[in-house]
Structures are given as C-alpha cells and as structure tokens.
Enzyme design. Sequence first.
Site, short mmCIF file in Angstrom:
data_model
loop_
_atom_site.label_atom_id
_atom_site.label_comp_id
_atom_site.label_asym_id
_atom_site.label_seq_id
_atom_site.Cartn_x
_atom_site.Cartn_y
_atom_site.Cartn_z
N HIS A 1 0.83 -1.21 0.00
CA HIS A 1 0.00 0.00 0.00
C HIS A 1 0.86 1.27 0.00
O HIS A 1 0.63 2.19 -0.78
CB HIS A 1 -0.94 -0.02 1.22
CG HIS A 1 -1.79 1.20 1.33
ND1 HIS A 1 -3.08 1.26 0.83
CD2 HIS A 1 -1.54 2.42 1.86
CE1 HIS A 1 -3.58 2.46 1.06
NE2 HIS A 1 -2.67 3.19 1.70
N GLU A 2 1.86 1.30 0.87
CA GLU A 2 2.70 2.51 0.97
C GLU A 2 3.56 2.71 -0.28
O GLU A 2 3.69 3.83 -0.78
CB GLU A 2 3.58 2.43 2.22
CG GLU A 2 2.81 2.62 3.51
CD GLU A 2 1.96 3.89 3.50
OE1 GLU A 2 2.46 4.95 3.12
OE2 GLU A 2 0.77 3.80 3.84
N HIS B 1 1.52 4.26 -3.03
CA HIS B 1 1.38 5.73 -2.98
C HIS B 1 2.57 6.40 -3.68
O HIS B 1 2.41 7.36 -4.43
CB HIS B 1 1.35 6.22 -1.52
CG HIS B 1 0.00 6.17 -0.87
ND1 HIS B 1 -1.13 6.73 -1.42
CD2 HIS B 1 -0.38 5.64 0.32
CE1 HIS B 1 -2.16 6.53 -0.59
NE2 HIS B 1 -1.73 5.87 0.46
N GLU C 1 -6.35 6.73 -1.85
CA GLU C 1 -6.34 5.56 -0.97
C GLU C 1 -6.84 4.31 -1.72
O GLU C 1 -6.26 3.23 -1.59
CB GLU C 1 -7.20 5.80 0.27
CG GLU C 1 -6.53 6.67 1.33
CD GLU C 1 -5.20 6.12 1.77
OE1 GLU C 1 -5.08 4.90 1.96
OE2 GLU C 1 -4.25 6.90 1.91
ZN LIG Z 1 -2.60 5.24 2.15
#
Ligand SMILES: [Zn+2]
Length: 275
Positions: A136-137, A140, A198
Amino acid sequence: MSLKKSISLLIVVITFISCATNPFTGKKTMAFVSNKQLFPMAFAQYNQVLSENNVVTGTSDADMITRVGQRIAVAAERWLNANGQQGYLEDYKWEYKLIESEQVNAWCMPGGKIAFYTGILPIAQNETGVAAIMGHEVAHALANHGQQRMSAAYIQQGLAVAGNVALANDQRALGIFNQSYGIGSQVFGMLPFSRSHETEADKIGVYLMAIAEYNPDEAAELWKRMKANSGGQAPPEFLSTHPSSDTRISNLQKLAPKAKAEAKKFGVTTYRPIN
Ligand SMILES: [Zn+2]
C-alpha cells in the site's frame, strides 16, 4: 502580449507539463516536479528522519522489513517491465528501515524510502500483513500521489511554470515539498491522502503483494485488525490517515481474486504461508 494571450499560453504550458500518464492508473496526472528534482529532497528528509530516530538493525523484525521491501520492489519492477515501463524506477534508491517507536505508522517517501515503526507490527501481526502495508505505501509512491499534491500546491501558489523551470535548490520548492508531504522538523507526520488516492493505493498494493507471492486475501484481514485498533481518544498516526471502513474491507475482498489472476501472469500460483 495581451493578458488573454498570456493566460492561453500559460494554460497550454501547464497542460503540456501535466500530461504524464501514470502507468499504474492509466490516468493523466499532474507532475510539475521531475523525479530528478524531487528525489534528492526526499532522500535528504529520509536521512534526517533516520538520524533523529532509533533505527532497529540486526533483529528478525528488521530483517523481515528488508526482505518484504525487497520483494515488493522486485514485484513492482516486474509489473512495470511487463507493462512496457522499463526505466520507470531508474532514479529509485530503495531503502527499508524499521524505527523503534510506539507510533502506529509506516510510510514510503518518493524514490522508495520506506520506514516502518515497531508500533505497527502487532497490527500487521505476520509477514503477509507487513506485505499488505508495504504494498500500500509503495503504491502511494509509485503512483506519485505526493507529487500530485505537490503539483496542486504549485498551482495554488501560482508557481507552476516558474517552479518547473528552476527548482532544484529553491527554498520555496523545499517548503512546498515539506508542506505537501507533511514533514515536520522532528517527526514525520503523514498527511492524509484523498479517498481516491487511498483506493488506488489499495488496488496497486494488493497486486504488488500477490506478485511478491504474499496471499492477497490477507489484505482485508489486515484492515479488519486496523479497524479494531482505531478506537480510543487519539487514533494513532497511520490509523487516523487510513480510516478502515467496511467499504474499504469489502473492496479489498473483491480485489483479492483479481490480484491472484494478475499474479498468475507472473507464474505465481501459490503463496507463502501466513505466519
Ligand atoms: Zn494510504
């Protein structure tokens, strides 16, 4: 030149600069700042955070963060290469550090600079949970979400064009960088991303973890644990910027089979045991 002509020219210039298609999302995104301009600022900030914190080394947890990070980075590279994006990670300098802190936090700065705080490990619970957060990170960063926020700040401050011409060592650039990434002098405080960012990071993240042979079914389980931990008077950093809603969890459940289908293209049919 008339004002009208100047404005038209400005719009043309901005449109030209901003039309970079993001390979992960297929969307045109704003990118006034090139990686070559942005990454040195991120690398300097990362080193500062490391120098101000207690970095854990030589433990099985620290080794796990490195191992998962390397596998996610390899997965990202394989995915990009398979999608005709050779060279996308050219300026990346991957680094994966575990910081001793009760903070429930993890982040990836532009250029692949990753930090996990020991406080998030009990919620991650196992290596597959770490892979879900890592994916997830990293997503981004790969999708340039912070960079888009930085570009928006340039527009707001009327610096878009001038900013693009000569930025490298400009104090204003550093100010906008810090403001866009939410970096304080002492603590790296993450700014919340928009809901659409997100959602993008969730999607890219489960694909990456699956290609790295981590079971994507575990992503929804991780966010259930996040949800259970988000109560209390002051929700921890990561949980306050990453609200775990039922919608998010059900989206991740729907994404898992798609991620498995994607991973199959890379020869992945079984996953590492969850423990
Ligand atoms: Zn996030």
